[in-house]
Design a protein around this motif. Structure first.
Motif, mmCIF file in Angstrom:
data_model
loop_
_atom_site.group_PDB
_atom_site.id
_atom_site.type_symbol
_atom_site.label_atom_id
_atom_site.label_comp_id
_atom_site.label_asym_id
_atom_site.label_seq_id
_atom_site.Cartn_x
_atom_site.Cartn_y
_atom_site.Cartn_z
ATOM 1 N N UNK A 4 0.729 -1.085 0.022
ATOM 2 C CA UNK A 4 0.033 -0.072 0.069
ATOM 3 C C UNK A 4 1.004 1.174 0.178
ATOM 4 N N UNK A 5 0.300 2.417 -0.739
ATOM 5 C CA UNK A 5 1.139 3.679 -0.570
ATOM 6 C C UNK A 5 1.118 4.103 0.927
ATOM 7 N N UNK A 8 -1.071 2.816 7.475
ATOM 8 C CA UNK A 8 -2.204 3.548 8.060
ATOM 9 C C UNK A 8 -2.018 3.738 9.646
ATOM 10 N N UNK A 9 -1.065 3.016 10.137
ATOM 11 C CA UNK A 9 -0.837 3.188 11.514
ATOM 12 C C UNK A 9 0.530 4.197 11.734
ATOM 13 N N UNK A 10 0.940 4.930 10.856
ATOM 14 C CA UNK A 10 2.033 5.695 10.781
ATOM 15 C C UNK A 10 1.734 6.873 11.540
ATOM 16 N N UNK A 11 2.462 7.600 12.214
ATOM 17 C CA UNK A 11 2.086 8.945 12.689
ATOM 18 C C UNK A 11 1.854 9.958 11.712
ATOM 19 N N UNK A 12 2.541 9.911 10.559
ATOM 20 C CA UNK A 12 2.172 10.700 9.404
ATOM 21 C C UNK A 12 0.903 10.712 8.943
ATOM 22 N N UNK A 48 -6.202 9.337 -1.556
ATOM 23 C CA UNK A 48 -5.626 8.813 -2.772
ATOM 24 C C UNK A 48 -4.437 9.190 -3.082
ATOM 25 N N UNK A 49 -3.399 8.537 -3.816
ATOM 26 C CA UNK A 49 -2.249 9.155 -4.552
ATOM 27 C C UNK A 49 -2.416 8.830 -5.961
ATOM 28 N N UNK A 50 -3.585 8.216 -6.494
ATOM 29 C CA UNK A 50 -3.825 7.606 -7.905
ATOM 30 C C UNK A 50 -4.423 8.802 -8.596
ATOM 31 N N UNK A 51 -3.657 9.590 -9.441
ATOM 32 C CA UNK A 51 -4.286 10.497 -10.533
ATOM 33 C C UNK A 51 -5.079 9.954 -11.408
ATOM 34 N N UNK A 52 -4.871 8.834 -11.984
ATOM 35 C CA UNK A 52 -5.509 7.954 -12.951
ATOM 36 C C UNK A 52 -7.063 8.061 -12.205
ATOM 37 N N UNK A 79 0.491 16.287 1.751
ATOM 38 C CA UNK A 79 1.664 15.247 1.419
ATOM 39 C C UNK A 79 1.907 13.974 2.522
ATOM 40 N N UNK A 80 2.348 12.941 1.964
ATOM 41 C CA UNK A 80 2.487 11.820 2.568
ATOM 42 C C UNK A 80 3.714 11.137 2.042
ATOM 43 N N UNK A 81 4.782 10.953 2.993
ATOM 44 C CA UNK A 81 5.905 10.463 2.534
ATOM 45 C C UNK A 81 6.588 11.029 1.382
ATOM 46 N N UNK A 82 6.307 12.212 1.261
ATOM 47 C CA UNK A 82 6.944 13.126 0.154
ATOM 48 C C UNK A 82 6.131 13.067 -1.134
ATOM 49 N N UNK A 83 4.935 12.420 -1.231
ATOM 50 C CA UNK A 83 4.074 12.328 -2.397
ATOM 51 C C UNK A 83 2.672 12.977 -1.934
ATOM 52 N N UNK A 84 2.211 13.657 -2.994
ATOM 53 C CA UNK A 84 0.959 14.443 -3.017
ATOM 54 C C UNK A 84 -0.351 13.530 -2.583
#
Length: 206
Positions: A4-5, A8-12, A48-52, A79-84
């Motif tokens: 997964x991108x 879900x348990x991370x602080x971020x 979502x990080x899925x632009x499609x 931003x999550x992990x450097x990704x929009x």
């Protein structure tokens, strides 16, 4: 098994939830590029990080009831992990019951997709795919063949939706990398009973 991108348990990720006033307890499901949470008002929030998928919903949603209806969208707003990450608000869709009218239509769509995919691949292998553009946009060709094969079998609104998706894919610069993902869980039911193709496209280059 896909990765997964989102963790879900991370602080971020928890900070994303906090920003939208959601909690882990409201999680409905997560996939490779998204996580969906219940808003408890008949709608859901989708990260979502899925632009499609975003492009699909934006383009096809206003043109066919088969596509997901975006009630609100904040694109690339976090931003999550450097990704929009985009945040979408949607109606809460439910699973399609196999023996319902929508369920039977979904079975027909998947059966026709399977048979037309075999035929198109065979025609491409034998240089028999003569319809203009079939060789350069495989998915549009497949969807168009599904429409022709489904005439008289699929509902008219189903064929219309497949045409809308075909045109959407055919105009994309990355169309060579767009595939069709019609597994059972991508067929959902809208609150009014409308069959919805919730996430039928996949970027095979991702």
């Amino acid at each position: 098994m896909f990765e997964s991108s989102f963790n879900l348990r991370s602080r971020e990720f928890k900070s994303l939830l906090a920003a939208t006033r959601l909690t882990r307890a409201k999680l409905l499901g997560a996939g490779r590029f998204s996580a969906v949470y219940d808003n408890e008002d008949g709608t859901v929030t989708k990260f979502t990080t899925d632009n499609l998928w975003i492009d699909y919903a934006l383009h096809c949603g206003p043109r066919t009831a088969f596509a997901p209806a975006l009630l609100d969208l904040a694109r690339d707003t976090m931003l999550y992990a450097g990704r929009p990450v985009s945040v979408a608000i949607l109606p809460r869709y439910t699973a399609v019951m196999p023996n319902s009218p929508a369920g039977r239509e979904a079975v027909k769509i998947r059966r026709i997709r399977s048979q037309e995919q075999r035929r198109l691949l065979a025609d491409l292998d034998n240089n028999l795919a003569k319809t203009q553009g079939e060789a350069c946009c495989y998915l549009s060709a497949l969807l168009n063949r599904m429409v022709r094969a489904g005439a008289g079998t699929l509902q008219d609104e189903t064929c219309s939706a497949l045409r809308v998706i075909s045109r959407f894919v055919g105009r994309r610069d990355d169309r060579r990398f767009v595939g069709l993902d019609m597994h059972v869980k991508n067929f959902m039911l809208a609150p009014g009973g409308q069959l919805v193709l919730s996430d039928p496209l996949v970027n095979t280059d991702a």
